[in-house]
Design an enzyme around this catalytic site. Structure first.
Site, short mmCIF file in Angstrom:
data_model
loop_
_atom_site.label_atom_id
_atom_site.label_comp_id
_atom_site.label_asym_id
_atom_site.label_seq_id
_atom_site.Cartn_x
_atom_site.Cartn_y
_atom_site.Cartn_z
N LYS A 77 0.82 -1.28 -0.10
CA LYS A 77 0.20 0.06 -0.13
C LYS A 77 0.71 1.22 -0.14
O LYS A 77 2.02 1.20 0.56
CB LYS A 77 -0.92 0.05 1.29
N GLY A 177 -20.30 6.60 2.91
CA GLY A 177 -19.23 6.67 1.62
C GLY A 177 -19.60 6.43 0.20
O GLY A 177 -19.59 5.21 -0.37
N GLY A 179 -18.60 6.93 -2.76
CA GLY A 179 -17.68 6.91 -3.73
C GLY A 179 -17.71 5.81 -4.63
O GLY A 179 -18.65 5.09 -4.91
N VAL A 181 -16.54 2.51 -4.39
CA VAL A 181 -17.05 1.15 -3.95
C VAL A 181 -18.68 1.44 -3.61
O VAL A 181 -19.39 0.66 -4.12
CB VAL A 181 -16.18 1.00 -2.70
N GLY A 182 -18.99 2.58 -2.79
CA GLY A 182 -20.44 2.62 -2.28
C GLY A 182 -21.47 2.63 -3.32
O GLY A 182 -22.41 2.10 -3.28
P1 NAD Z 1 -13.82 7.22 -2.99
O1 NAD Z 1 -12.43 8.42 -2.83
O2 NAD Z 1 -13.92 6.92 -4.50
O3 NAD Z 1 -14.88 7.42 -2.23
C1 NAD Z 1 -14.96 7.55 -0.76
C2 NAD Z 1 -16.27 8.29 -0.25
O4 NAD Z 1 -16.15 8.35 0.99
C3 NAD Z 1 -16.52 9.73 -0.86
O5 NAD Z 1 -17.61 9.84 -1.59
C4 NAD Z 1 -16.04 10.58 0.49
O6 NAD Z 1 -16.86 11.80 0.36
C5 NAD Z 1 -16.72 9.63 1.43
N1 NAD Z 1 -16.15 9.76 2.72
C6 NAD Z 1 -14.89 10.13 3.09
N2 NAD Z 1 -14.94 10.34 4.47
C7 NAD Z 1 -15.98 10.13 5.06
C8 NAD Z 1 -16.66 10.08 6.21
N3 NAD Z 1 -16.09 10.52 7.10
N4 NAD Z 1 -18.08 10.05 6.22
C9 NAD Z 1 -18.86 9.72 5.16
N5 NAD Z 1 -18.18 9.40 3.89
C10 NAD Z 1 -16.85 9.71 3.87
O7 NAD Z 1 -13.16 5.87 -2.38
P2 NAD Z 1 -13.39 4.42 -2.96
O8 NAD Z 1 -12.57 3.91 -3.85
O9 NAD Z 1 -14.88 4.18 -2.84
O10 NAD Z 1 -12.79 3.63 -1.48
C11 NAD Z 1 -13.44 3.82 -0.16
C12 NAD Z 1 -12.89 2.33 0.73
O11 NAD Z 1 -13.13 1.17 -0.19
C13 NAD Z 1 -11.56 2.87 1.00
O12 NAD Z 1 -11.48 2.30 2.20
C14 NAD Z 1 -10.70 1.99 0.07
O13 NAD Z 1 -9.52 1.60 0.86
C15 NAD Z 1 -11.65 0.82 0.11
N6 NAD Z 1 -11.61 -0.14 -1.14
C16 NAD Z 1 -11.62 0.62 -2.44
C17 NAD Z 1 -11.38 -0.27 -3.49
C18 NAD Z 1 -11.61 0.27 -4.86
O14 NAD Z 1 -11.65 -0.41 -5.75
N7 NAD Z 1 -11.87 1.41 -5.24
C19 NAD Z 1 -11.32 -1.75 -3.36
C20 NAD Z 1 -11.23 -2.20 -1.98
C21 NAD Z 1 -11.44 -1.38 -0.84
#
Ligand code: NAD
Length: 374
Positions: A77, A177, A179, A181-182
């Site tokens: 990472k 979140g 983003g 993933v969500g």
């Molecule tokens: P992203 O930046 O696309 O989305 C993150 C979202 O979380 C954003 O909408 C942001 O506004 C929101 N956020 C941040 N802090 C917050 C809080 N305190 N309360 C509410 N919302 C909040 O990131 P992502 O790629 O979706 O990743 C999200 C999580 O999933 C991370 O922990 C990442 O490590 C994990 N993850 C991502 C992937 C991937 O393929 N992108 C794979 C495995 C795990």
């Protein structure tokens, strides 16, 4: 130093690299945790408040995730200190500087994570000579755009729901979140009949017990706006997402958001960990004691890294989705069955599965093997 060594165990980390380039205001950390299964794959996170401890723990999560998914990759990472919403030119300078700094860290393959995206990976690829999660136009499978992790999360939930007798048709989901993933998890679950009753981002929580319009919210986010800019639904503070009455609660933002001090607020039957390490050990124990099923992060959210590994070997998007569906479903089932059989936390069952694979791989490697008897 001592502080960092407190995280070391038989599996790693194998390297912790600090990168400082004052002329670029660049401060970054790379952790290569374990490479017994192959070169480490792991995301590049950009946030103002990242830390070496967060990076070490996330690298371990990748080691376990990659081993559990049976990928020929170890775990790593990296974190870059900075506000990911900085101006594009400044961000490109920082990311390119970071990538130049890891050019010779050959056993680390970077991918996108919070605060970075496919475009950032194109910069990294050009400077460092390797990256995954690239834009389609330069040969990548854009895992965030297609929602690889959200797709896997929905597949995992589809298996986990059987263990608690939950029907996805009409199931109420809450996503912390909204983003990469969500939002995709919500989209894929909606196809199976689930209803998004609340979602949050840094602007706050948006709730509507009768269901939020997922496509409209995705369009809003794509336009660079926040959930609180939406004209319908109830607007609440960000952490109110913890209190939402739902069937499936999906953390998809930051680590340690559910802890001993707030776990009692969750009102759900299933927690599917989209984010990495979103619940502390104590919180997972408390949920287990209450009969709330938790699918651990490195089982539920492996879709992205599986997609990245397929891309790295020149596979197709269709191939990636098939691989994710098969692997994530099989692993979720194996872990939850083992947890039920052994009366243990799902995370303990998942750890046993991943560590068994890791030890087997380590036996095959010179550097990782225990000393041989003379
Ligand atoms: P992203 O930046 O696309 O989305 C993150 C979202 O979380 C954003 O909408 C942001 O506004 C929101 N956020 C941040 N802090 C917050 C809080 N305190 N309360 C509410 N919302 C909040 O990131 P992502 O790629 O979706 O990743 C999200 C999580 O999933 C991370 O922990 C990442 O490590 C994990 N993850 C991502 C992937 C991937 O393929 N992108 C794979 C495995 C795990």
């Amino acid at each position: 130093m001592e502080d960092m060594f407190r995280f070391a165990d038989e599996f790693g980390p194998s390297q912790i690299i600090h990168i400082y380039r004052p002329s670029l205001a660049l401060k970054a950390i790379v952790v290569v945790d374990n490479t017994a299964c192959g070169a480490a794959i792991g995301g590049v996170r950009m946030a103002a408040d990242v830390s070496v401890e967060e990076c070490i723990r996330l690298a371990r999560a990748m080691t376990l995730k990659n081993a559990a998914a049976g990928l020929p990759h170890g775990g790593g990472k990296s974190v870059i200190f900075g506000d990911p919403r900085m101006a594009t030119e400044a961000k490109e300078r920082l990311i390119r500087g970071f990538a130049a700094g890891i050019r010779n860290v050959f056993d680390y393959i970077p991918g996108p994570d919070m605060g970075t995206d496919e475009r950032c990976m194109a910069w990294v690829e050009e400077e460092a000579g390797r990256a995954v999660g690239l834009p389609g136009v330069i040969g990548g499978i854009p895992l965030d755009e297609i929602g690889a992790t959200g797709f896997g999360l929905a597949a995992s939930i589809d298996v986990a729901r059987e263990f608690i007798g939950l029907n996805l048709q009409g199931a109420r989901i809450a996503v912390q979140g909204f983003g990469s993933v969500g939002k995709h998890a919500a989209r894929f679950l909606a196809v199976k009949g689930a209803v998004l009753v609340a979602a949050s981002d840094t602007s706050g929580t948006l709730a509507d017990a009768s269901g939020l319009d997922i496509a409209a919210l995705i369009a809003l986010k794509q336009a660079g706006r926040s959930l609180h800019d939406y004209d319908k639904g109830v607007k609440l503070p960000a952490d109110a997402i913890l209190d939402v009455d739902c069937d499936i609660w999906i953390p998809a933002a930051r680590p340690d958001v559910v802890r001993a001090d707030n776990v009692a607020r969750l009102r759900t039957r299933l927690v599917a960990e989209g984010a990495n390490i979103p619940c502390t050990v104590e919180a997972e124990q408390a949920l287990y004691a209450r009969g709330v099923l938790v699918v651990p992060d490195f089982i539920a959210n492996a879709g992205g890294v599986i997609c990245a590994a397929v891309e790295y070997r020149g596979g197709t998007q269709r191939g990636a989705f098939d691989y994710i569906d098969e692997r994530v479903r099989a692993n979720t089932r194996a872990v939850l069955e083992e947890s039920r059989r052994g009366n243990t936390l799902p995370r303990a069952a998942a750890l046993t599965l991943a560590e068994r694979r890791l030890r087997e791989a380590m036996q095959l490697k010179r550097w990782h093997s225990p000393p041989r008897a003379q």
